[in-house]
Design a protein around this motif. Structure first.
Motif, PDB file in Angstrom:
ATOM      1  N   ILE A  89     -17.792 -37.631  11.692  1.00 48.58           N
ATOM      2  CA  ILE A  89     -18.276 -38.250  10.457  1.00 48.58           C
ATOM      3  C   ILE A  89     -17.576 -37.659   9.252  1.00 48.58           C
ATOM      4  CG2 ILE A  89     -20.270 -38.485   8.939  1.00 48.58           C
ATOM      5  CD1 ILE A  89     -21.968 -39.001  11.225  1.00 48.58           C
ATOM      6  N   LEU A  90     -17.429 -36.339   9.253  1.00 51.81           N
ATOM      7  CA  LEU A  90     -16.776 -35.718   8.097  1.00 51.81           C
ATOM      8  C   LEU A  90     -15.349 -36.229   7.934  1.00 51.81           C
ATOM      9  CD1 LEU A  90     -17.843 -32.002   7.806  1.00 51.81           C
ATOM     10  CD2 LEU A  90     -18.598 -33.985   6.569  1.00 51.81           C
ATOM     11  N   VAL A 105     -15.566 -40.040   6.851  1.00 53.20           N
ATOM     12  CA  VAL A 105     -16.201 -40.417   5.598  1.00 53.20           C
ATOM     13  C   VAL A 105     -15.944 -39.449   4.462  1.00 53.20           C
ATOM     14  CG1 VAL A 105     -18.330 -41.375   4.686  1.00 53.20           C
ATOM     15  CG2 VAL A 105     -17.974 -41.313   7.112  1.00 53.20           C
ATOM     16  N   THR A 125     -23.524 -38.502   5.317  1.00 51.68           N
ATOM     17  CA  THR A 125     -22.297 -37.713   5.338  1.00 51.68           C
ATOM     18  C   THR A 125     -22.397 -36.490   4.458  1.00 51.68           C
ATOM     19  OG1 THR A 125     -21.179 -39.825   5.492  1.00 51.68           O
ATOM     20  CG2 THR A 125     -19.825 -37.887   5.108  1.00 51.68           C
TER      21      THR A 125
END
Lengths: 292, 279
Positions: free
Chosen positions: A21-22, A25, B150
């Motif tokens: 995810i990092l 995004v 996030t």
């Protein structure tokens, strides 16, 4: 054989979702912004212009240096006030027994939304109907209503006041934790040597919490450098550009003026300046974990 | 003997005096917010202003809750709860991985997680906006959920890692000796032990999402999808601002945060300062 493979892979499996995810995004958008900063891009065109945006920002656009100046003033003034006020409050709290609930009450400004805080202080700073002017005039401390948010000279200062109100508890909490970790023996040794309160403060207390002070100050600098919500709500960057900071300028360039390329370059510049305290912070953290 | 006690009393009075002043400075604005919310429009613009409303009215609250704010509140709850749910799951798993194992690239990755906390949000608004528009996710709650989750992950991972580190690794090992897989040791044995830390982290994730403004501003423009901070900000009109209603909305926005916080503040502070103070 499979056992060994399993053991090797397992940690990566645990951190994989977060890491994925990092990357998706955060790091990919980061790259996009970086790339966009080399383009002159708005709603109609997208032209590669190399470092032109940066050149404009540094050498041709007075608004950039104004915003930068305001950001520095805002950040460092806030941190200075946070530090001194937070330190005093922490000292007081440290000497009061059962101060848990007191501490909880004092932290509340920190946890409310910056939008709520901004609106609240905007209301309190209101020229005609705000409580602050009402009290000041009533106590005869001033004869005219003070234009807290509409005067170019005071706008940034008013934002700083609201910000300190909101962020000071963070500093207080960190310092208090540090104070509580000082072994009693240190102060007792000072007493044995005949030190008075001020001496104990400067020679025992402060050196013992220097670590925490440094970390808290750096974090506060970083946080205040990034400020957006509070100022945007309270003054919108105005009057004129009196309280414009980097974050508000970047937002306005992107969404009010549609200058996506220029705005991206400003964001990159902001990031680069921000990396200075960030790197200092990381170096310090690494040093500490090495010393442990 | 008497003189010594005398000095102690003065000292205490001194301390309590200061403590009271700080308490007043910290909490008076909230009192004022609450007081304004109970005033009629006429009285909120009265000069000189009154501290305690002469006519207490709940009109502002009723208006807010029935006409405008009910949907904002629902939206905020919806987004925040989902963000907390997904964020916590991913963060806990990652935190467990970071704390329990030593692996190649661990320090670099931890560094990376830390670094993301330092980025300014404005850095991301342009690519997010374009991406969401291109993905047809503009003006959807999903875009907010993605964005908020996030940004919640690095901080929550860091917090949970701190809490996991207080549980001895021996517990995992004994569980695995008894026949658990690594994953079972994680969620059956270790996780229940960090419940307070988990609670505190969940609160934090929830509040981060509940209070967020910038991304909501960029990604949402439809009124019925707005979250509370966005709704609040959009109530600030060009000419006249109905401060009593605005303050009522602010109270409603702040109350859940304060209540949640007071309930778990001890653990929150613990989590914050866990890594910071050398024992």
């Amino acid at each position: 054989m499979i056992e060994k493979y399993n053991r090797l892979i397992t940690p990566y499996l645990f951190i994989a979702p977060a890491l994925l995810i990092l990357i998706l995004v955060i790091f990919i958008p980061l790259f996009i912004v970086f790339r966009l900063s080399f383009y002159d891009m708005d709603l109609v065109k997208e032209v590669f212009i190399g470092f032109n945006n940066y050149r404009i920002a540094f050498f041709e656009d007075p608004k950039f240096w104004n915003a930068f100046k305001n950001t520095i003033i805002f950040s460092f003034t806030s941190v200075f006030l946070d530090l001194t006020i937070g330190f005093i409050i922490a000292l007081v709290l440290n000497n009061i027994s059962n101060s848990g609930w007191l501490r909880a009450m004092l932290i509340i400004p920190w946890i409310v939304s910056p939008v709520v805080a901004g609106l609240l202080w905007k209301w309190m700073f209101n020229i005609q109907f705000g409580i602050i002017n009402a009290v000041l005039i009533n106590l005869r401390l001033t004869s005219v209503s003070i234009s807290w948010l509409t005067s170019p000279r005071l706008a940034l200062l008013s934002c700083i006041m609201a910000n300190v109100w909101k962020r000071c508890p963070f500093m207080m909490v960190m310092i208090l934790a540090g104070l509580k970790a000082i072994p009693k023996e240190f102060h007792e040794a000072g007493d044995v040597d005949g030190a008075n309160y001020v001496q104990k403060l400067f020679y025992i207390t402060i050196p013992s919490i220097l670590d925490i002070l440094l970390i808290s100050v750096l974090l506060d600098i970083i946080w205040n450098f990034k400020i957006f919500d509070l100022i945007f709500i309270m003054t919108g960057g105005g009057p004129g550009n009196a309280s414009e900071v980097l974050a508000t300028m970047i937002y306005k360039n992107a969404f009010n003026f549609y200058k996506y390329g220029y705005s991206s370059s400003l964001a990159v510049i902001m990031l680069l300046f921000l990396l200075i305290p960030v790197i200092i912070y990381i170096v310090i953290i690494k040093n500490r974990s090495l010393n442990e | 003997m008497f003189k010594f006690k005398y000095k102690k009393v003065i000292n205490s009075l001194f301390l309590y005096f200061f403590a009271t002043i700080f308490l007043f400075l910290a909490l008076f604005p909230f009192f004022w917010m609450f007081s304004s919310s109970l005033k009629s429009l006429k009285e909120v613009f009265a000069t000189p202003p009154t501290f305690i409303p002469k006519e207490v009215t709940l009109d502002s609250y009723i208006y807010m809750l029935t006409r405008e704010f009910d949907k904002y509140i629902l939206n905020s709850f919806f987004v925040s709860i989902l963000v907390t749910f997904f964020g916590i799951i991913i963060s806990c798993i990652a935190a467990y991985g970071f704390d329990r194992f030593n692996f190649f690239g661990k320090n670099i990755l931890l560094f990376l997680f830390l670094l993301t906390q330092m980025f300014p949000s404005v850095l991301f608004i342009i690519p997010y906006f374009r991406a969401m528009v291109n993905l047809h996710l503009y003006n959807t709650h999903l875009s907010l959920i993605i964005a908020y989750t996030t940004f919640t992950i690095p901080f929550c991972t860091w917090m949970m890692k701190g809490f996991f580190s207080s549980i001895p690794k021996a517990i995992d090992e004994s569980a695995m000796v008894d026949g658990c897989t690594r994953v079972q040791a994680f969620y059956k044995v270790v996780l229940p032990l960090v419940k307070p830390g988990l609670g505190a982290t969940m609160i934090f994730a929830f509040l981060l999402s509940w209070n967020e403004y910038l991304f909501a501003l960029v990604l949402i423009s439809k009124d019925k999808l707005k979250t509370i901070p966005l709704g609040l900000a959009s109530m600030v009109g060009e000419y006249i601002i109905e401060w009593n209603r605005l303050m009522a909305a602010s109270v409603v926005c702040t109350l859940p945060a304060i209540l949640l916080f007071l309930y778990l503040q001890k653990y929150l502070v613990q989590g914050l300062t866990a890594g910071a103070v050398k024992e």
